[in-house]
Design a protein around this motif. Sequence first.
Motif, PDB file in Angstrom:
ATOM      1  N   GLY A 271       0.811  -1.208   0.000  1.00  0.00           N
ATOM      2  CA  GLY A 271       0.000   0.000   0.000  1.00  0.00           C
ATOM      3  C   GLY A 271       0.845   1.260   0.000  1.00  0.00           C
ATOM      4  N   ARG A 272       1.910   1.267   0.812  1.00  0.00           N
ATOM      5  CA  ARG A 272       2.781   2.450   0.855  1.00  0.00           C
ATOM      6  C   ARG A 272       3.526   2.624  -0.466  1.00  0.00           C
ATOM      7  NH1 ARG A 272       2.614   4.564   5.746  1.00  0.00           N
ATOM      8  NH2 ARG A 272       2.169   3.214   7.545  1.00  0.00           N
ATOM      9  N   ARG A 273       3.946   1.516  -1.059  1.00  0.00           N
ATOM     10  CA  ARG A 273       4.674   1.610  -2.324  1.00  0.00           C
ATOM     11  C   ARG A 273       3.780   2.172  -3.426  1.00  0.00           C
ATOM     12  NH1 ARG A 273       7.273  -3.773  -4.739  1.00  0.00           N
ATOM     13  NH2 ARG A 273       8.662  -3.446  -2.926  1.00  0.00           N
ATOM     14  N   VAL A 274       2.544   1.671  -3.510  1.00  0.00           N
ATOM     15  CA  VAL A 274       1.635   2.140  -4.567  1.00  0.00           C
ATOM     16  C   VAL A 274       1.310   3.610  -4.385  1.00  0.00           C
ATOM     17  CG1 VAL A 274      -0.697   1.908  -5.505  1.00  0.00           C
ATOM     18  CG2 VAL A 274       0.652  -0.134  -4.986  1.00  0.00           C
ATOM     19  N   LEU A 275       0.969   4.014  -3.168  1.00  0.00           N
ATOM     20  CA  LEU A 275       0.636   5.415  -2.933  1.00  0.00           C
ATOM     21  C   LEU A 275       1.846   6.310  -3.151  1.00  0.00           C
ATOM     22  CD1 LEU A 275      -1.688   5.260   0.205  1.00  0.00           C
ATOM     23  CD2 LEU A 275      -2.314   5.433  -2.199  1.00  0.00           C
ATOM     24  N   GLY A 276       3.031   5.817  -2.803  1.00  0.00           N
ATOM     25  CA  GLY A 276       4.235   6.602  -3.031  1.00  0.00           C
ATOM     26  C   GLY A 276       4.522   6.816  -4.498  1.00  0.00           C
ATOM     27  N   ARG A 277       4.384   5.761  -5.291  1.00  0.00           N
ATOM     28  CA  ARG A 277       4.655   5.887  -6.722  1.00  0.00           C
ATOM     29  C   ARG A 277       3.626   6.772  -7.413  1.00  0.00           C
ATOM     30  NH1 ARG A 277       6.623  -0.197  -8.681  1.00  0.00           N
ATOM     31  NH2 ARG A 277       8.620  -0.166  -7.542  1.00  0.00           N
ATOM     32  N   LEU A 278       2.393   6.717  -6.942  1.00  0.00           N
ATOM     33  CA  LEU A 278       1.344   7.555  -7.524  1.00  0.00           C
ATOM     34  C   LEU A 278       1.331   8.963  -6.927  1.00  0.00           C
ATOM     35  CD1 LEU A 278      -1.628   5.006  -7.587  1.00  0.00           C
ATOM     36  CD2 LEU A 278      -0.176   5.696  -9.494  1.00  0.00           C
ATOM     37  N   ARG A 279       2.143   9.168  -5.891  1.00  0.00           N
ATOM     38  CA  ARG A 279       2.160  10.447  -5.167  1.00  0.00           C
ATOM     39  C   ARG A 279       0.753  10.827  -4.713  1.00  0.00           C
ATOM     40  NH1 ARG A 279       6.456  14.106  -8.753  1.00  0.00           N
ATOM     41  NH2 ARG A 279       8.195  12.626  -8.586  1.00  0.00           N
ATOM     42  N   ALA A 280       0.053   9.839  -4.192  1.00  0.00           N
ATOM     43  CA  ALA A 280      -1.352  10.032  -3.833  1.00  0.00           C
ATOM     44  C   ALA A 280      -1.603   9.905  -2.338  1.00  0.00           C
ATOM     45  CB  ALA A 280      -2.213   9.011  -4.579  1.00  0.00           C
ATOM     46  N   TYR A 281      -0.548   9.826  -1.522  1.00  0.00           N
ATOM     47  CA  TYR A 281      -0.752   9.575  -0.096  1.00  0.00           C
ATOM     48  C   TYR A 281      -1.601  10.669   0.554  1.00  0.00           C
ATOM     49  CZ  TYR A 281       0.134   8.780   4.841  1.00  0.00           C
ATOM     50  OH  TYR A 281      -0.029   8.565   6.191  1.00  0.00           O
ATOM     51  N   ARG A 282      -1.278  11.937   0.308  1.00  0.00           N
ATOM     52  CA  ARG A 282      -2.028  13.023   0.949  1.00  0.00           C
ATOM     53  C   ARG A 282      -3.486  13.018   0.525  1.00  0.00           C
ATOM     54  NH1 ARG A 282       1.962  18.363   0.815  1.00  0.00           N
ATOM     55  NH2 ARG A 282       3.611  17.488   2.162  1.00  0.00           N
ATOM     56  N   ALA A 283      -3.731  12.798  -0.762  1.00  0.00           N
ATOM     57  CA  ALA A 283      -5.111  12.773  -1.246  1.00  0.00           C
ATOM     58  C   ALA A 283      -5.884  11.613  -0.625  1.00  0.00           C
ATOM     59  CB  ALA A 283      -5.130  12.667  -2.767  1.00  0.00           C
ATOM     60  N   VAL A 284      -5.263  10.445  -0.558  1.00  0.00           N
ATOM     61  CA  VAL A 284      -5.933   9.280   0.012  1.00  0.00           C
ATOM     62  C   VAL A 284      -6.148   9.475   1.512  1.00  0.00           C
ATOM     63  CG1 VAL A 284      -5.681   6.815   0.498  1.00  0.00           C
ATOM     64  CG2 VAL A 284      -5.108   7.708  -1.764  1.00  0.00           C
ATOM     65  N   ARG A 285      -5.187  10.063   2.186  1.00  0.00           N
ATOM     66  CA  ARG A 285      -5.343  10.316   3.621  1.00  0.00           C
ATOM     67  C   ARG A 285      -6.552  11.218   3.889  1.00  0.00           C
ATOM     68  NH1 ARG A 285      -1.901   9.799   8.049  1.00  0.00           N
ATOM     69  NH2 ARG A 285      -2.482  11.091   9.827  1.00  0.00           N
ATOM     70  N   LEU A 286      -6.747  12.208   3.017  1.00  0.00           N
ATOM     71  CA  LEU A 286      -7.901  13.103   3.166  1.00  0.00           C
ATOM     72  C   LEU A 286      -9.198  12.368   2.842  1.00  0.00           C
ATOM     73  CD1 LEU A 286      -9.140  15.936   3.555  1.00  0.00           C
ATOM     74  CD2 LEU A 286      -8.686  16.357   1.126  1.00  0.00           C
ATOM     75  N   LEU A 287      -9.215  11.629   1.733  1.00  0.00           N
ATOM     76  CA  LEU A 287     -10.436  10.972   1.279  1.00  0.00           C
ATOM     77  C   LEU A 287     -10.888   9.851   2.199  1.00  0.00           C
ATOM     78  CD1 LEU A 287      -9.770  10.784  -2.563  1.00  0.00           C
ATOM     79  CD2 LEU A 287     -11.490  12.183  -1.412  1.00  0.00           C
ATOM     80  N   THR A 288      -9.963   9.282   2.974  1.00  0.00           N
ATOM     81  CA  THR A 288     -10.330   8.156   3.830  1.00  0.00           C
ATOM     82  C   THR A 288     -10.689   8.574   5.252  1.00  0.00           C
ATOM     83  OG1 THR A 288      -7.972   7.765   4.252  1.00  0.00           O
ATOM     84  CG2 THR A 288      -9.006   6.471   2.516  1.00  0.00           C
ATOM     85  N   LYS A 289     -10.755   9.860   5.521  1.00  0.00           N
ATOM     86  CA  LYS A 289     -11.327  10.284   6.799  1.00  0.00           C
ATOM     87  C   LYS A 289     -12.792   9.842   6.810  1.00  0.00           C
ATOM     88  CE  LYS A 289      -8.287  14.263   7.488  1.00  0.00           C
ATOM     89  NZ  LYS A 289      -7.596  13.689   8.635  1.00  0.00           N
ATOM     90  N   PRO A 290     -13.264   9.257   7.906  1.00  0.00           N
ATOM     91  CA  PRO A 290     -14.591   8.632   7.891  1.00  0.00           C
ATOM     92  C   PRO A 290     -15.708   9.509   7.339  1.00  0.00           C
ATOM     93  CG  PRO A 290     -13.440   8.037   9.896  1.00  0.00           C
ATOM     94  CD  PRO A 290     -12.565   9.048   9.188  1.00  0.00           C
ATOM     95  N   LEU A 291     -15.774  10.770   7.737  1.00  0.00           N
ATOM     96  CA  LEU A 291     -16.851  11.628   7.255  1.00  0.00           C
ATOM     97  C   LEU A 291     -16.768  11.801   5.745  1.00  0.00           C
ATOM     98  CD1 LEU A 291     -19.249  13.471   7.729  1.00  0.00           C
ATOM     99  CD2 LEU A 291     -17.639  15.351   8.187  1.00  0.00           C
ATOM    100  N   ILE A 292     -15.566  12.082   5.244  1.00  0.00           N
ATOM    101  CA  ILE A 292     -15.393  12.309   3.809  1.00  0.00           C
ATOM    102  C   ILE A 292     -15.628  11.012   3.035  1.00  0.00           C
ATOM    103  CG2 ILE A 292     -13.742  12.985   2.022  1.00  0.00           C
ATOM    104  CD1 ILE A 292     -12.473  14.867   4.036  1.00  0.00           C
TER     105      ILE A 292
END
Length: 279
Positions: A105-126
Amino acid sequence: MTWWCVTLTEPWAWSPKAYPGIWASVLLLLVPYLVSMRRRTGANPHAGRRVAAFVGGVAVYWLATDWPLGTLGAGYLASAHMVQFLLYTLGAAPLILLGIPEWMGRRVLGRLRAYRAVRLLTKPLIAGVAYNVILLATHAPATVDTFRSSELGSFALDAAWLLGGLLLWMPILSPLPELQARSYFNKMIYLFLAAQVIPMIPGGILTFADFPLYSTYELAPRTFGLEARSDQALAGALMKVGGLPVVWGTMFGLMIRWARSEGHVDDRERRRRAAAAQG
């Protein structure tokens, strides 16, 4: 030859249809995963269970997308369309997440440079809001009638459902611990509201509507003796109660884990106090 399931005008027949695009998407999910796991995990005792979960998730995805269910859902039955949605969001998505180890999971998000976006989108309310927006948007009559009429549109609906399912389950099953909800109680409340309470509203509309809402299924050749209104009511009932076993089963499992974790905390506290008393 069509590459993805799409609305057809001929009467339903049990004649298998080939959809190379679906087969390619299955391989695109499965092959890189298996190669990476083979190279990295070695003798990891949990690797077998993860691989089984991921392969199971891809198998559910294939079942929901390919002939015959994919063809039925694309242009014959609203109820088949709803079964597809449930399989994507409550079957394929959680199993795929269970199969992804943290390092992957960390490798995929790192290569896509999507960690910050995914961290925001996976907050329960969002995540809960995003999932239900996808649910409502992809079941709106205008969306279904427009998108189901083309291969690309039908593919977009399927992709949106898988994405919505991943968003729904990330706060509970994310491979990255910091992306999960903070407590078992929060996970249970989140899942109950996002996957059970809110979907009851559009499910009720489909069940009790006085007329067919989808031209795609109203005008389709009648299949298995289901009239358009009865088919739509069945689709609404599936949206309301089809996810009950998964949602409540997951909540029950979370409750058991919560009780065990509390028991472990109590045991550690008792041992600490006993050691302090002896000292």
